[in-house]
Design a protein around this motif. Structure first.
Motif, PDB file in Angstrom:
ATOM      1  N   LEU B 169       0.507  -2.046  11.122  1.00 48.45           N
ATOM      2  CA  LEU B 169      -0.651  -1.153  11.248  1.00 48.45           C
ATOM      3  C   LEU B 169      -1.349  -0.891   9.915  1.00 48.45           C
ATOM      4  CD1 LEU B 169       0.667   1.547  13.787  1.00 48.45           C
ATOM      5  CD2 LEU B 169      -0.515  -0.594  14.247  1.00 48.45           C
ATOM      6  N   THR B 170      -0.850  -1.540   8.829  1.00 45.88           N
ATOM      7  CA  THR B 170      -1.401  -1.254   7.503  1.00 45.88           C
ATOM      8  C   THR B 170      -2.887  -1.598   7.410  1.00 45.88           C
ATOM      9  OG1 THR B 170      -0.466  -3.375   6.849  1.00 45.88           O
ATOM     10  CG2 THR B 170       0.709  -1.415   6.109  1.00 45.88           C
ATOM     11  N   VAL B 171      -3.253  -2.778   7.929  1.00 37.69           N
ATOM     12  CA  VAL B 171      -4.645  -3.213   7.781  1.00 37.69           C
ATOM     13  C   VAL B 171      -5.578  -2.278   8.553  1.00 37.69           C
ATOM     14  CG1 VAL B 171      -6.254  -5.115   8.202  1.00 37.69           C
ATOM     15  CG2 VAL B 171      -3.944  -5.600   7.357  1.00 37.69           C
ATOM     16  N   GLU B 172      -5.131  -1.917   9.759  1.00 29.65           N
ATOM     17  CA  GLU B 172      -5.912  -0.986  10.581  1.00 29.65           C
ATOM     18  C   GLU B 172      -6.068   0.371   9.877  1.00 29.65           C
ATOM     19  OE1 GLU B 172      -4.873   0.441  14.871  1.00 29.65           O
ATOM     20  OE2 GLU B 172      -4.407  -1.695  14.644  1.00 29.65           O
ATOM     21  N   ALA B 173      -4.994   0.844   9.259  1.00 25.98           N
ATOM     22  CA  ALA B 173      -5.040   2.139   8.570  1.00 25.98           C
ATOM     23  C   ALA B 173      -5.997   2.092   7.379  1.00 25.98           C
ATOM     24  CB  ALA B 173      -3.638   2.562   8.131  1.00 25.98           C
ATOM     25  N   MET B 174      -6.064   0.932   6.685  1.00 29.30           N
ATOM     26  CA  MET B 174      -7.030   0.759   5.590  1.00 29.30           C
ATOM     27  C   MET B 174      -8.451   0.839   6.145  1.00 29.30           C
ATOM     28  SD  MET B 174      -5.749   0.201   2.503  1.00 29.30           S
ATOM     29  CE  MET B 174      -7.119  -0.487   1.588  1.00 29.30           C
ATOM     30  N   ASP B 194      -7.739 -10.497   2.799  1.00 28.46           N
ATOM     31  CA  ASP B 194      -8.573 -11.378   3.607  1.00 28.46           C
ATOM     32  C   ASP B 194      -9.612 -10.608   4.405  1.00 28.46           C
ATOM     33  OD1 ASP B 194      -7.718 -13.924   3.045  1.00 28.46           O
ATOM     34  OD2 ASP B 194      -7.623 -14.427   5.185  1.00 28.46           O
ATOM     35  N   ALA B 195      -9.235  -9.418   4.848  1.00 20.41           N
ATOM     36  CA  ALA B 195     -10.156  -8.608   5.647  1.00 20.41           C
ATOM     37  C   ALA B 195     -11.202  -7.936   4.756  1.00 20.41           C
ATOM     38  CB  ALA B 195      -9.374  -7.561   6.443  1.00 20.41           C
ATOM     39  N   GLY B 196     -11.106  -8.179   3.433  1.00 20.21           N
ATOM     40  CA  GLY B 196     -12.081  -7.601   2.510  1.00 20.21           C
ATOM     41  C   GLY B 196     -11.889  -6.108   2.300  1.00 20.21           C
ATOM     42  N   LEU B 197     -10.679  -5.604   2.599  1.00 18.66           N
ATOM     43  CA  LEU B 197     -10.446  -4.164   2.530  1.00 18.66           C
ATOM     44  C   LEU B 197      -9.728  -3.749   1.251  1.00 18.66           C
ATOM     45  CD1 LEU B 197      -9.183  -3.770   6.195  1.00 18.66           C
ATOM     46  CD2 LEU B 197     -11.320  -2.830   5.288  1.00 18.66           C
ATOM     47  N   ALA B 198      -9.136  -4.721   0.539  1.00 14.41           N
ATOM     48  CA  ALA B 198      -8.290  -4.345  -0.590  1.00 14.41           C
ATOM     49  C   ALA B 198      -8.162  -5.498  -1.572  1.00 14.41           C
ATOM     50  CB  ALA B 198      -6.902  -3.951  -0.078  1.00 14.41           C
ATOM     51  N   GLU B 199      -7.652  -5.176  -2.771  1.00 11.59           N
ATOM     52  CA  GLU B 199      -7.314  -6.221  -3.732  1.00 11.59           C
ATOM     53  C   GLU B 199      -5.965  -5.921  -4.369  1.00 11.59           C
ATOM     54  OE1 GLU B 199      -9.732  -5.501  -7.631  1.00 11.59           O
ATOM     55  OE2 GLU B 199     -11.110  -5.256  -5.935  1.00 11.59           O
ATOM     56  N   ALA B 200      -5.341  -6.957  -4.907  1.00 14.04           N
ATOM     57  CA  ALA B 200      -3.997  -6.800  -5.458  1.00 14.04           C
ATOM     58  C   ALA B 200      -4.040  -5.962  -6.734  1.00 14.04           C
ATOM     59  CB  ALA B 200      -3.392  -8.165  -5.750  1.00 14.04           C
ATOM     60  N   VAL B 201      -3.088  -5.053  -6.837  1.00 15.71           N
ATOM     61  CA  VAL B 201      -2.998  -4.183  -8.002  1.00 15.71           C
ATOM     62  C   VAL B 201      -1.683  -4.441  -8.745  1.00 15.71           C
ATOM     63  CG1 VAL B 201      -2.614  -1.762  -8.606  1.00 15.71           C
ATOM     64  CG2 VAL B 201      -4.579  -2.396  -7.207  1.00 15.71           C
ATOM     65  N   ALA B 202      -0.644  -4.740  -8.008  1.00 16.35           N
ATOM     66  CA  ALA B 202       0.640  -5.092  -8.616  1.00 16.35           C
ATOM     67  C   ALA B 202       1.392  -6.003  -7.652  1.00 16.35           C
ATOM     68  CB  ALA B 202       1.471  -3.844  -8.920  1.00 16.35           C
ATOM     69  N   VAL B 203       2.214  -6.867  -8.237  1.00 16.06           N
ATOM     70  CA  VAL B 203       2.991  -7.804  -7.431  1.00 16.06           C
ATOM     71  C   VAL B 203       4.466  -7.497  -7.680  1.00 16.06           C
ATOM     72  CG1 VAL B 203       3.596 -10.240  -7.168  1.00 16.06           C
ATOM     73  CG2 VAL B 203       1.210  -9.579  -7.466  1.00 16.06           C
TER      74      VAL B 203
END
Lengths: 193, 400
Positions: B169-174, B194-203
């Protein structure tokens, strides 16, 4: 006793709510597990929370139960350790129950048993619906295969069906599988149907 | 004679070894018929394991420790004789939030310490207390996020809001704006990018180079009563894991996992974690991170007791459990290197000679003592340079 049902499926929640009302419980609320459902739940101060075991939001609920300061009395998962078959039945049916501290086992058990029965009844309706849906789509596949045979082999409809049925029997397969194979082959060969 | 085993898993890329053991015949060769039970919450996975609906489970390593210590809703002694993977997490944040961090994404990911400090500053600039999704209180991700935030003086219980959101549900919550970012196992970080909702901040792999992730957990009494089944399963998984690590198989593996019976996400998104080609932001070319998620090499599956104790040290640090000798012993005993060795005694798999090691002490590949063959351990540093000595937990805790 205030009972909150957390469920995504409107129909299943209704089926359960009806059963509980018939059994004489009248303080029942349905909360779908979306958005800020945890805050709503805190305000309701439930005695019993019933939740679908298959809901991904169980982890969110358990987190709330472990950290909430708003709940006057802590709520924990209800498991009757003395009754193994009860645990199995609840998991099979897909029900989990959380109850407030201090609520007696004898008061909770009938609620959970009822929930298990109602969840099972709902699952049965659901699978009958799924079956009806499958039968419908099976019939469409067979109809298409029949029409391929009718146009390619110049058969009439009863003969086309008889051919499908006898091939299925000879191969020990279901008619719908033979029909599907025929459609795939026809598509590959550019049958145009 | 074939033995049937039911194993619960969550739809995540790191369930790969179980899927491959079943689908590629490795389990069958050991006389096992695996029934893999797809489960959508950690609570239900835990209940299925504890109440005997399944014999084993793909479990968050900290959850196995927490259940054993009685910190979860149901308590039961669990044993983990096998690690299913290391690494594989990514913290992603809404691009609007990430704007306050280093705009050079490569530099941002390469310098977790600097980014943690930038993140601390960004918290004050954000419109509200940032809400960060974690998949579970006792997840490797949550513990890693806490460790990382705290390095820059951020109190994860006070300065941010950690909200439990199930991975699926993470993508939906974003999208709904309920969370500003999240840390989860793949493919969910990539799905949000991919959904254009976020970008990587730490790996995850840059925070702890060899971060413990999922384990194969059993109820301890069942494990003790069924040594033959346990050993055969471990042998099947070791071979499946080698298959999973082989680059030649990544494409096929991504397709296998994309099946609705497993992860049910597009194969190309799943492939990123497997091949270590991570799209950190929608408009960027993939970054090459060969250690992004590991299944086999460098004795990845070996359950070092020191790693269970590191997890324990973090639970103590965040006041989730009280430190005493008994709790430490129970936590350490969740990882079972003895069972791993027993299962592979007749094989040619190199086995570490020790059951504990310093965690975070290996800077570059290191050859270590092993029962046979050559064994090299990969770098396992923490980004802050700390070293965990499992014999000196109190000193370690005092250092924070």
């Amino acid at each position: 006793m205030r009972i909150v049902i957390i469920d995504d499926s409107g129909l299943r929640a209704t089926v359960l709510e009806e059963g509980l009302r018939e059994a004489g419980y009248d303080d029942i609320h349905i909360v779908p597990p979306r958005g800020g459902f945890v805050a709503r739940l805190e305000r309701m101060a439930p005695d019993v929370v019933l939740m679908d075991l298959g809901s991904p939001s169980r982890d969110t609920l358990e987190e709330m139960l472990s950290v909430s300061r708003a709940l006057a009395r802590p709520i924990a998962m209800f498991v009757d350790q003395s009754d193994e078959s009860m645990i199995g039945a609840a998991i099979d049916a897909g029900v989990s129950a959380y109850v407030v501290d201090g609520l007696r086992k004898e008061r909770v058990k009938p609620v959970l048993e009822l929930a298990v029965r109602r969840f099972n009844a709902f699952a049965k309706i659901q699978s009958e619906l799924d079956e009806a849906r499958t039968q419908l789509s099976d019939r469409k596949i067979i109809d298409r295969a029949k029409s391929i045979l009718m146009s390619q082999r110049g058969l009439n409809e009863p003969d086309a069906y008889a051919l499908l049925r006898s091939s299925a029997m000879n191969q020990g397969k279901k008619i719908v599988d033979v029909a599907q194979a025929l459609i795939t082959a026809s598509d590959l060969l550019g049958g145009g149907l | 004679m074939t033995t049937a085993l039911r194993i619960a898993f969550l739809p995540l890329t790191d369930a790969a070894v179980l899927a491959v053991a079943r689908e590629k015949g490795f389990a069958e060769e050991e006389g096992l018929a695996l029934d893999l039970v797809r489960t959508v919450s950690w609570a239900t996975l835990r209940d299925r394991l504890i109440f005997g609906q399944v014999q084993a489970a793909h479990m968050l390593a900290p959850l196995a420790v927490a259940v054993t210590l009685g910190l979860s809703q149901q308590a039961a002694p669990l044993s983990a004789p096998y690690k299913l993977n290391v690494n594989g997490n990514m913290l992603v944040m809404a691009s609007e939030f990430a704007q306050a961090l280093d705009p050079d994404v490569i530099a941002r990911l390469d310098d977790p310490l600097g980014t943690a400090h930038d993140f601390a500053a960004a918290i004050g600039l954000w419109k509200r207390k940032p809400v960060i999704g974690v998949v579970h209180r006792f997840s490797s991700h949550a513990i890693m996020l806490r460790y990382w935030l705290a390095s820059a003086g951020v109190d994860p219980d006070r300065d941010v809001m950690l909200r439990v959101v199930p991975p699926s549900l993470t993508v939906e919550a974003m999208r709904a704006g309920e969370i500003d970012g999240f840390i989860a196992g793949e493919p969910w970080g990539s799905a949000a990018v991919d959904a254009g909702l976020a970008e990587a901040v730490a790996v995850g792999e840059r925070i702890w180079r060899r971060g413990v992730e999922k384990v194969l957990a059993f109820r301890t009494p069942w494990l003790e009563e069924n040594p033959d089944s346990v050993d055969r399963l471990i042998r099947a998984l070791v071979r499946a894991a080698a298959w999973c690590d082989d680059a030649a198989n990544h494409e096929a593996l991504s397709h296998l996992l994309s099946n609705p019976r497993y992860v049910d996400q597009p194969a190309d998104v799943i492939l990123r974690a497997l091949s270590g080609r991570i799209v950190a932001r929608g408009d960027m070319a993939p970054l090459h991170m060969p250690d992004f998620m590991l299944f086999s090499r460098e004795a990845t599956p070996f359950p070092w007791r020191s790693q269970a104790l590191w997890i324990y040290s973090q639970l103590v640090r965040w006041k989730m459990v009280e430190h005493n000798a008994e709790n430490a012993a129970r936590a350490g005993s969740v990882f079972r290197p003895d069972i791993f060795r027993r299962a592979l005694a007749e094989s040619d798999v190199p086995l570490p000679g020790a059951s504990m090691k310093l965690e975070g002490a290996v800077g570059s590949p290191l050859a270590v003592g092993s029962k046979r063959g050559e064994l090299t351990l990969g770098p396992d540093r923490f980004f802050d340079g700390r070293v965990f000595d499992p014999e000196r937990i109190e000193d370690f805790l005092a250092s924070f």
